[in-house]
Write a protein that holds these residues in place. Structure first.
Motif, mmCIF file in Angstrom:
data_model
loop_
_atom_site.group_PDB
_atom_site.id
_atom_site.type_symbol
_atom_site.label_atom_id
_atom_site.label_comp_id
_atom_site.label_asym_id
_atom_site.label_seq_id
_atom_site.Cartn_x
_atom_site.Cartn_y
_atom_site.Cartn_z
ATOM 1 N N UNK B 23 0.851 -1.191 0.000
ATOM 2 C CA UNK B 23 0.000 0.000 0.000
ATOM 3 C C UNK B 23 0.882 1.235 0.000
ATOM 4 N N UNK B 24 0.591 2.165 -0.886
ATOM 5 C CA UNK B 24 1.226 3.483 -0.872
ATOM 6 C C UNK B 24 0.155 4.534 -0.620
ATOM 7 N N UNK B 25 0.518 5.566 0.104
ATOM 8 C CA UNK B 25 -0.450 6.599 0.428
ATOM 9 C C UNK B 25 0.029 7.934 -0.111
ATOM 10 N N UNK B 26 -0.918 8.836 -0.248
ATOM 11 C CA UNK B 26 -0.607 10.216 -0.624
ATOM 12 C C UNK B 26 -1.342 11.124 0.345
ATOM 13 N N UNK B 27 -0.580 12.002 0.999
ATOM 14 C CA UNK B 27 -1.197 12.884 1.978
ATOM 15 C C UNK B 27 -0.289 14.082 2.200
ATOM 16 N N UNK B 28 -0.901 15.231 2.405
ATOM 17 C CA UNK B 28 -0.126 16.452 2.633
ATOM 18 C C UNK B 28 0.140 16.694 4.115
ATOM 19 N N UNK B 29 -0.215 15.748 4.940
ATOM 20 C CA UNK B 29 -0.044 15.901 6.374
ATOM 21 C C UNK B 29 0.342 14.545 6.932
ATOM 22 N N UNK B 30 0.575 14.459 8.214
ATOM 23 C CA UNK B 30 0.893 13.172 8.827
ATOM 24 C C UNK B 30 -0.392 12.372 8.984
ATOM 25 N N UNK B 31 -0.534 11.306 8.234
ATOM 26 C CA UNK B 31 -1.837 10.636 8.180
ATOM 27 C C UNK B 31 -2.050 9.607 9.286
ATOM 28 N N UNK B 32 -3.289 9.256 9.495
ATOM 29 C CA UNK B 32 -3.649 8.035 10.224
ATOM 30 C C UNK B 32 -3.959 6.987 9.168
ATOM 31 N N UNK B 33 -3.361 5.817 9.307
ATOM 32 C CA UNK B 33 -3.505 4.753 8.314
ATOM 33 C C UNK B 33 -4.025 3.493 8.984
#
Lengths: 113, 114
Positions: B23-33
Motif C-alpha cells: 500500500x502506498x499513500x498520498x497525503x499532505x499531512x501526517x496521516x492516520x492509516x
C-alpha cells in the motif's frame, strides 16, 4: 456486546422504486457513517452524523439519496427512484467519538433491476 | 486530498508462507492509516492502525505493518499465512476533518492455497 447491525441484509428493487436501509449502531456511539461499496471497489464515504446532526453529506451521489438519524441512534438511508447504478453494498459504521475506531456493520446489498 | 493505492488486486500464497500486501499513500499531512479485512458476507474488521506513534504496528491475527514516510508506504505483512486469512484487505487513510472520513484503497484479494 452487540455490534453494528443493518437491515435488510439484501434488497432487490425495481428501477424507480424507493428503498430504505436501516442501521443500528453500537449503543452509546456518537458518530455514524454511511459508505457505498460498488462491486470490486473499496467503500466510499457518503455521509456523517454526530448524534442527530448530519454534519457532512458531501459524498451523497445525488439528491435522490437522503439520510437521517432523528434521535441520535438508529439511522436510515433512503434512496428515491432507484437506478441501476445505485446497485452496491451500503455499509454503516459507528464510533464512540468522531475520530475513534469505526466499527462496521455487515452491509445491505442493494440490487436494482 | 488524501488517497491510497494498493499495488496488487490479487495476491496468492501457500499456507505457511509469508504474506506481503502493498500500500502506498498520498497525503499532505501526517496521516492516520489503517488496514481492514473483509471476509465474504461479513463486515469490515479493523486489523491495525497507525496514528503517529511507533512506525511498526502490530495488529490482530499475527499481522503487522510498517509506516515508512520516506517511501510513503504502509505495507501489511504476516510471517506465515493460514487458510483463514483468505479475504479481501483494504488499506485506508483517515481525513483531516474533525471527524474520520475514511478513504479506502480498491482492495487486495488474498488467496491462500493448501
Amino acid at each position: 456486546g452487540a455490534g453494528v447491525s443493518q437491515s435488510p441484509r439484501y434488497k432487490v428493487a425495481k428501477r424507480g422504486q424507493d428503498v430504505a436501509l436501516r442501521c443500528d449502531p453500537i449503543s452509546g456511539h456518537v458518530s455514524l457513517f454511511w459508505y457505498q461499496q460498488a462491486l470490486g471497489q473499496g467503500p466510499e464515504f457518503l455521509t456523517y452524523f454526530q448524534n442527530e446532526a448530519q454534519l457532512d453529506k458531501s459524498g451523497l451521489p445525488s439528491d435522490r439519496f437522503f439520510a437521517e438519524r432523528p434521535e441520535g441512534s438508529v439511522s436510515t438511508l433512503k434512496i428515491q427512484r432507484t437506478q441501476q447504478e445505485d446497485s452496491a453494498v451500503y455499509l454503516c459504521a459507528s464510533s464512540l467519538g468522531s475520530r475513534d475506531t469505526q466499527y462496521f456493520g455487515p452491509g445491505t446489498r442493494l440490487t436494482v433491476l | 486530498a488524501q488517497s491510497v493505492t494498493q499495488l496488487d488486486s490479487h495476491v496468492s500464497v501457500s499456507e505457511g508462507t509469508p504474506v506481503l500486501l502493498r500500500c502506498n499513500y498520498s497525503s499532505s499531512y501526517s496521516p492516520s492509516l489503517f488496514w481492514y479485512v473483509q471476509h465474504p458476507n461479513k463486515g469490515l474488521q479493523l486489523l491495525l492502525k497507525y496514528t503517529s506513534a511507533a512506525t511498526l504496528v502490530k495488529g490482530i491475527n499475527g499481522f503487522e505493518a510498517e509506516f515508512k514516510k520516506s517511501e510513503t508506504s504502509f505495507h501489511l505483512t504476516k510471517p506465515s499465512a493460514h487458510m483463514s486469512d483468505a479475504a479481501e484487505y483494504f488499506c485506508v487513510v483517515s481525513g483531516t476533518k474533525g471527524y474520520s472520513t475514511l478513504t479506502f484503497g480498491k482492495g487486495t484479494m488474498l488467496l491462500v492455497s493448501p
